[in-house]
Scaffold this motif. Structure first.
Motif: not given
Length: 129
Positions: A88-92, A97-98, A106-111, A116-120
């Motif tokens: 899920i973290g990698w997908g978000l 990034v894309l 855009s709001g992509a930076w929130l995603v 990263l939060l999920i991965l870390l």
């Protein structure tokens, strides 16, 4: 220290609410046109695809999807007590990034931050082997 990752679902749900609020405010004229045409089969006008209406539809659908996924993620976190799956973290992260590459304002930076939060958060809570 409180792990922010345990609130990841709520963050994504909030992102969906913000996303759809922006869509409703900025696209109100488009939505009013859909309403004036009676909703049914109203994305095509005059037999041709109305891309503004189509974009608004998918903009709002994406926001609702994020709300549903965020709720599901939070249920997982609350009921299992385990971190979210790294996929899920990698997908978000990948999606963020894309989108940030092609639409930096855009709001992509929130995603990206949520991925990263999920991965870390998952790495910190894994038991040592």
């Amino acid at each position: 220290m409180i792990s922010l990752a345990k609130y990841s679902g709520w963050y994504l749900l909030a992102t969906g609410i913000i996303h759809n609020t922006i869509g409703l405010v900025t696209g109100w004229g488009i939505i009013a046109g859909i309403h004036a045409d009676g909703w049914w089969n109203s994305i095509q006008t005059g037999g041709e695809m109305d891309f503004a209406r189509s974009a608004m539809l998918w903009f709002l659908v994406l926001g609702f999807f994020w709300m549903m996924l965020g709720h599901l993620m939070q249920q997982w976190l609350n009921h299992t007590g385990r971190p979210l799956p790294a996929q899920i973290g990698w997908g978000l992260l990948a999606n963020g990034v894309l989108v940030a590459m092609v639409l930096p304002a855009s709001g992509a930076w929130l995603v990206i931050a949520q991925g990263l939060l999920i991965l870390l958060g998952g790495r910190k809570s894994e038991p040592a082997r």
